[in-house]
Design a protein around this motif. Structure first.
Motif, mmCIF file in Angstrom:
data_model
loop_
_atom_site.group_PDB
_atom_site.id
_atom_site.type_symbol
_atom_site.label_atom_id
_atom_site.label_comp_id
_atom_site.label_asym_id
_atom_site.label_seq_id
_atom_site.Cartn_x
_atom_site.Cartn_y
_atom_site.Cartn_z
ATOM 1 N N LYS A 2 0.843 -1.192 0.000
ATOM 2 C CA LYS A 2 0.000 0.000 0.000
ATOM 3 C C LYS A 2 0.881 1.247 0.000
ATOM 4 C CE LYS A 2 -3.955 -2.104 2.342
ATOM 5 N NZ LYS A 2 -4.856 -2.057 3.515
ATOM 6 N N PRO A 3 0.297 2.405 -0.305
ATOM 7 C CA PRO A 3 1.070 3.653 -0.304
ATOM 8 C C PRO A 3 1.635 3.963 1.080
ATOM 9 C CG PRO A 3 -1.032 3.957 -1.422
ATOM 10 C CD PRO A 3 -1.093 2.616 -0.764
ATOM 11 N N ILE A 4 2.759 4.652 1.100
ATOM 12 C CA ILE A 4 3.337 5.075 2.370
ATOM 13 C C ILE A 4 2.506 6.214 2.949
ATOM 14 C CG2 ILE A 4 5.675 4.337 1.764
ATOM 15 C CD1 ILE A 4 6.288 7.225 1.015
ATOM 16 N N SER A 5 2.664 6.451 4.227
ATOM 17 C CA SER A 5 1.868 7.481 4.896
ATOM 18 C C SER A 5 2.308 8.897 4.544
ATOM 19 C CB SER A 5 1.929 7.284 6.417
ATOM 20 O OG SER A 5 3.284 7.318 6.869
ATOM 21 N N ASP A 6 3.567 9.063 4.133
ATOM 22 C CA ASP A 6 4.094 10.389 3.797
ATOM 23 C C ASP A 6 3.642 10.779 2.391
ATOM 24 O OD1 ASP A 6 5.464 12.715 3.434
ATOM 25 O OD2 ASP A 6 7.470 11.842 3.533
ATOM 26 N N ASN A 7 2.474 11.430 2.303
ATOM 27 C CA ASN A 7 1.937 11.743 0.979
ATOM 28 C C ASN A 7 2.642 12.900 0.287
ATOM 29 O OD1 ASN A 7 0.980 13.883 2.444
ATOM 30 N ND2 ASN A 7 -1.189 13.330 2.274
ATOM 31 N N SER A 8 3.581 13.570 0.977
ATOM 32 C CA SER A 8 4.326 14.647 0.328
ATOM 33 C C SER A 8 5.215 14.110 -0.799
ATOM 34 C CB SER A 8 5.179 15.394 1.359
ATOM 35 O OG SER A 8 6.184 14.551 1.898
ATOM 36 N N ARG A 9 5.617 12.850 -0.716
ATOM 37 C CA ARG A 9 6.461 12.261 -1.767
ATOM 38 C C ARG A 9 5.656 11.984 -3.031
ATOM 39 N NH1 ARG A 9 9.969 7.756 1.621
ATOM 40 N NH2 ARG A 9 10.191 8.991 3.520
ATOM 41 N N CYS A 10 4.344 11.868 -2.889
ATOM 42 C CA CYS A 10 3.511 11.523 -4.039
ATOM 43 C C CYS A 10 3.459 12.648 -5.069
ATOM 44 C CB CYS A 10 2.091 11.184 -3.579
ATOM 45 S SG CYS A 10 2.000 9.804 -2.419
ATOM 46 N N ARG A 11 3.618 13.876 -4.628
ATOM 47 C CA ARG A 11 3.458 15.016 -5.533
ATOM 48 C C ARG A 11 4.464 14.996 -6.680
ATOM 49 N NH1 ARG A 11 2.102 17.769 -0.586
ATOM 50 N NH2 ARG A 11 4.264 18.417 -0.249
ATOM 51 N N ALA A 12 5.681 14.544 -6.404
ATOM 52 C CA ALA A 12 6.721 14.536 -7.436
ATOM 53 C C ALA A 12 6.829 13.203 -8.166
ATOM 54 C CB ALA A 12 8.070 14.886 -6.812
ATOM 55 N N CYS A 13 6.015 12.241 -7.779
ATOM 56 C CA CYS A 13 6.125 10.887 -8.348
ATOM 57 C C CYS A 13 5.423 10.810 -9.696
ATOM 58 C CB CYS A 13 5.539 9.863 -7.380
ATOM 59 S SG CYS A 13 5.643 8.169 -7.998
ATOM 60 N N SER A 14 6.118 10.323 -10.710
ATOM 61 C CA SER A 14 5.528 10.208 -12.042
ATOM 62 C C SER A 14 4.451 9.133 -12.106
ATOM 63 C CB SER A 14 6.628 9.901 -13.077
ATOM 64 O OG SER A 14 7.174 8.603 -12.855
ATOM 65 N N LEU A 15 4.422 8.239 -11.127
ATOM 66 C CA LEU A 15 3.454 7.140 -11.125
ATOM 67 C C LEU A 15 2.214 7.439 -10.302
ATOM 68 C CD1 LEU A 15 5.867 4.091 -10.710
ATOM 69 C CD2 LEU A 15 4.935 5.054 -12.803
#
Length: 202
Positions: A165-178
């Protein structure tokens, strides 16, 4: 079957195990501005030729492999000082980070060099394009242990064949191409487990 892990996969896992699994288990990929800039940077680096400056030799696009750790990949630049001091150099498009995501990749490269050349590598380096600065990486026992743990975790996750599942730190998601393929927000809003538990409780 070739179960060797790409060296670049370690940075993916350190950043987000779900990103790692999407790329290396599900074979998913999408490009954004950051990945495109990184690809262009590495194409420029790879196009360079080996050169000698005084007692330092610069070898580019060096293929690495570790039979013991089941790792393989390409090193951007290997500096050979004299005949005994080897310094792996990784190029990154961004800027230096407080966390060890990039340092883990450099350490893994050093571990491959040590096995291939039967030497001790004491330091590596990362050149960051955004700030035009080079960061030295001391290959300490702590970094080595962390890297070995990451390598083991990567192999275990691939053998398991499941995407976490996704990690709890959603700040990393903003720069993720996926991000669109991953759908982290949908997973974080999924209350099905809690709903089922409450259903049986009542």
């Amino acid at each position: 079957m070739d179960d060797f892990l790409p060296l670049s996969a370690l940075q993916h896992y350190a950043y987000c195990p779900r990103q790692f699994a999407l790329i290396h288990i599900e074979q998913a990929w999408a490009e954004n501005r950051y990945t495109a800039e990184g690809r262009i940077l590495h194409e420029r680096v790879d196009s360079g030729v080996a050169e000698q400056r005084k007692d330092v030799r610069f070898e580019r696009s060096v293929m690495l492999r570790s039979e013991h750790l089941r790792l393989t990949g390409k090193l951007d630049l290997l500096e050979v000082h004299g005949s005994e001091r080897f310094v792996p150099v990784e190029y990154k498009r961004g800027k230096p980070k407080l966390v060890d995501w990039d340092r883990i990749q450099v350490c893994a490269q050093a571990l491959c060099i040590e096995e291939m050349r039967s030497i001790q590598v004491t330091e590596g380096a990362i050149w960051y394009w955004e700030v035009r600065r080079r960061e030295l990486v001391a290959l300490s026992p702590d970094l080595r242990n962390l890297t070995l743990s990451m390598i083991e975790n990567c192999h275990s996750l691939i053998e398991l064949g499941q995407t976490p599942k996704p990690i709890s730190d959603n700040s990393r998601c903003r720069a993720c191409s996926l991000r669109d393929l991953c759908g982290p927000d949908r997973f974080r809003r999924d209350n099905s487990v809690r709903y089922a538990r409450e259903l049986f409780e009542f």
